[in-house]
Design a protein around this motif. Structure first.
Motif, PDB file in Angstrom:
ATOM      1  N   VAL A   2       0.863  -1.175   0.000  1.00 40.93           N
ATOM      2  CA  VAL A   2       0.000   0.000   0.000  1.00 40.93           C
ATOM      3  C   VAL A   2       0.897   1.223   0.000  1.00 40.93           C
ATOM      4  O   VAL A   2       1.818   1.316   0.807  1.00 40.93           O
ATOM      5  CB  VAL A   2      -0.911   0.023   1.252  1.00 40.93           C
ATOM      6  CG1 VAL A   2      -1.711   1.303   1.311  1.00 40.93           C
ATOM      7  CG2 VAL A   2      -1.817  -1.186   1.290  1.00 40.93           C
ATOM      8  N   ALA A   3       0.670   2.136  -0.913  1.00 44.07           N
ATOM      9  CA  ALA A   3       1.445   3.368  -0.976  1.00 44.07           C
ATOM     10  C   ALA A   3       0.597   4.504  -0.414  1.00 44.07           C
ATOM     11  O   ALA A   3      -0.516   4.749  -0.872  1.00 44.07           O
ATOM     12  CB  ALA A   3       1.859   3.676  -2.407  1.00 44.07           C
ATOM     13  N   VAL A   4       1.140   5.171   0.591  1.00 46.40           N
ATOM     14  CA  VAL A   4       0.446   6.296   1.219  1.00 46.40           C
ATOM     15  C   VAL A   4       1.152   7.582   0.801  1.00 46.40           C
ATOM     16  O   VAL A   4       2.348   7.736   1.051  1.00 46.40           O
ATOM     17  CB  VAL A   4       0.464   6.146   2.756  1.00 46.40           C
ATOM     18  CG1 VAL A   4      -0.213   7.334   3.411  1.00 46.40           C
ATOM     19  CG2 VAL A   4      -0.196   4.839   3.179  1.00 46.40           C
ATOM     20  N   PRO A   5       0.424   8.505   0.163  1.00 53.34           N
ATOM     21  CA  PRO A   5       1.062   9.755  -0.253  1.00 53.34           C
ATOM     22  C   PRO A   5       1.438  10.611   0.967  1.00 53.34           C
ATOM     23  O   PRO A   5       0.676  10.702   1.924  1.00 53.34           O
ATOM     24  CB  PRO A   5       0.010  10.451  -1.109  1.00 53.34           C
ATOM     25  CG  PRO A   5      -1.276   9.784  -0.802  1.00 53.34           C
ATOM     26  CD  PRO A   5      -0.971   8.434  -0.235  1.00 53.34           C
ATOM     27  N   PHE A  21       4.993   6.738   0.901  1.00 50.34           N
ATOM     28  CA  PHE A  21       5.551   5.812   1.874  1.00 50.34           C
ATOM     29  C   PHE A  21       4.883   4.475   1.633  1.00 50.34           C
ATOM     30  O   PHE A  21       3.658   4.367   1.667  1.00 50.34           O
ATOM     31  CB  PHE A  21       5.296   6.307   3.301  1.00 50.34           C
ATOM     32  CG  PHE A  21       6.035   5.529   4.337  1.00 50.34           C
ATOM     33  CD1 PHE A  21       7.370   5.787   4.590  1.00 50.34           C
ATOM     34  CD2 PHE A  21       5.402   4.531   5.047  1.00 50.34           C
ATOM     35  CE1 PHE A  21       8.065   5.068   5.543  1.00 50.34           C
ATOM     36  CE2 PHE A  21       6.094   3.804   6.005  1.00 50.34           C
ATOM     37  CZ  PHE A  21       7.424   4.072   6.252  1.00 50.34           C
ATOM     38  N   GLU A  22       5.674   3.441   1.349  1.00 46.83           N
ATOM     39  CA  GLU A  22       5.116   2.142   0.992  1.00 46.83           C
ATOM     40  C   GLU A  22       5.170   1.175   2.174  1.00 46.83           C
ATOM     41  O   GLU A  22       6.216   0.979   2.784  1.00 46.83           O
ATOM     42  CB  GLU A  22       5.874   1.555  -0.193  1.00 46.83           C
ATOM     43  CG  GLU A  22       5.715   2.384  -1.441  1.00 46.83           C
ATOM     44  CD  GLU A  22       6.487   1.836  -2.626  1.00 46.83           C
ATOM     45  OE1 GLU A  22       7.362   0.977  -2.441  1.00 46.83           O
ATOM     46  OE2 GLU A  22       6.202   2.277  -3.745  1.00 46.83           O
ATOM     47  N   PHE A  23       4.032   0.594   2.477  1.00 40.61           N
ATOM     48  CA  PHE A  23       3.923  -0.454   3.482  1.00 40.61           C
ATOM     49  C   PHE A  23       3.814  -1.780   2.726  1.00 40.61           C
ATOM     50  O   PHE A  23       3.061  -1.882   1.763  1.00 40.61           O
ATOM     51  CB  PHE A  23       2.671  -0.263   4.343  1.00 40.61           C
ATOM     52  CG  PHE A  23       2.699   0.980   5.181  1.00 40.61           C
ATOM     53  CD1 PHE A  23       3.258   0.963   6.445  1.00 40.61           C
ATOM     54  CD2 PHE A  23       2.179   2.168   4.690  1.00 40.61           C
ATOM     55  CE1 PHE A  23       3.288   2.103   7.220  1.00 40.61           C
ATOM     56  CE2 PHE A  23       2.197   3.321   5.458  1.00 40.61           C
ATOM     57  CZ  PHE A  23       2.752   3.289   6.732  1.00 40.61           C
ATOM     58  N   TYR A  24       4.581  -2.773   3.153  1.00 39.86           N
ATOM     59  CA  TYR A  24       4.571  -4.049   2.455  1.00 39.86           C
ATOM     60  C   TYR A  24       4.514  -5.199   3.453  1.00 39.86           C
ATOM     61  O   TYR A  24       4.722  -5.009   4.642  1.00 39.86           O
ATOM     62  CB  TYR A  24       5.808  -4.196   1.568  1.00 39.86           C
ATOM     63  CG  TYR A  24       7.092  -4.315   2.366  1.00 39.86           C
ATOM     64  CD1 TYR A  24       7.611  -5.561   2.681  1.00 39.86           C
ATOM     65  CD2 TYR A  24       7.758  -3.192   2.835  1.00 39.86           C
ATOM     66  CE1 TYR A  24       8.769  -5.681   3.437  1.00 39.86           C
ATOM     67  CE2 TYR A  24       8.909  -3.301   3.578  1.00 39.86           C
ATOM     68  CZ  TYR A  24       9.408  -4.550   3.875  1.00 39.86           C
ATOM     69  OH  TYR A  24      10.541  -4.660   4.629  1.00 39.86           O
ATOM     70  N   ASN A  25       4.249  -6.381   2.930  1.00 39.61           N
ATOM     71  CA  ASN A  25       4.168  -7.577   3.756  1.00 39.61           C
ATOM     72  C   ASN A  25       4.760  -8.738   2.965  1.00 39.61           C
ATOM     73  O   ASN A  25       4.162  -9.181   1.989  1.00 39.61           O
ATOM     74  CB  ASN A  25       2.700  -7.845   4.116  1.00 39.61           C
ATOM     75  CG  ASN A  25       2.531  -9.025   5.038  1.00 39.61           C
ATOM     76  OD1 ASN A  25       3.374  -9.905   5.115  1.00 39.61           O
ATOM     77  ND2 ASN A  25       1.419  -9.045   5.737  1.00 39.61           N
ATOM     78  N   CYS A  26       5.944  -9.207   3.388  1.00 37.63           N
ATOM     79  CA  CYS A  26       6.593 -10.305   2.667  1.00 37.63           C
ATOM     80  C   CYS A  26       5.738 -11.562   2.654  1.00 37.63           C
ATOM     81  O   CYS A  26       5.752 -12.320   1.688  1.00 37.63           O
ATOM     82  CB  CYS A  26       7.965 -10.604   3.280  1.00 37.63           C
ATOM     83  SG  CYS A  26       9.227  -9.390   2.847  1.00 37.63           S
ATOM     84  N   THR A  27       4.974 -11.803   3.700  1.00 38.08           N
ATOM     85  CA  THR A  27       4.111 -12.981   3.758  1.00 38.08           C
ATOM     86  C   THR A  27       3.082 -12.946   2.636  1.00 38.08           C
ATOM     87  O   THR A  27       2.752 -13.975   2.052  1.00 38.08           O
ATOM     88  CB  THR A  27       3.405 -13.055   5.118  1.00 38.08           C
ATOM     89  OG1 THR A  27       4.395 -13.055   6.149  1.00 38.08           O
ATOM     90  CG2 THR A  27       2.580 -14.307   5.250  1.00 38.08           C
TER      91      THR A  27
END
Length: 74
Positions: A2-5, A21-27
């Motif tokens: 998810v990219a948050v501006p 700002f990018e939130f990620y989840n390797c799972t």
């Protein structure tokens, strides 16, 4: 992911900087590639690593070592 501006502004609404700002989840990376989860994990742009013992994808951690860990782009 998810990219948050994000935007930094000065007093009178003057834009100083902006980006995402990018939130990620390797799972979650492996869910998009059920037939080749290891490859999807270690080639993701997030720097994830694959554990061959428990077949999981997690954030890169240089403190976790062993022959059962496939590091990012390895």
């Amino acid at each position: 992911f998810v990219a948050v501006p994000v935007m930094i502004m000065m007093n009178d609404g003057i834009e100083v900087a902006f980006g995402a700002f990018e939130f990620y989840n390797c799972t979650a990376v492996v869910k998009s590639s059920e037939n080749a989860p290891c490859i999807a994990c270690v080639t993701s742009k997030w720097g994830c690593q694959w554990n061959t013992q428990d077949h999981t994808c997690s954030d890169r951690d240089d403190n976790v070592t062993g022959t059962h860990i496939v590091q990012h782009l390895q």
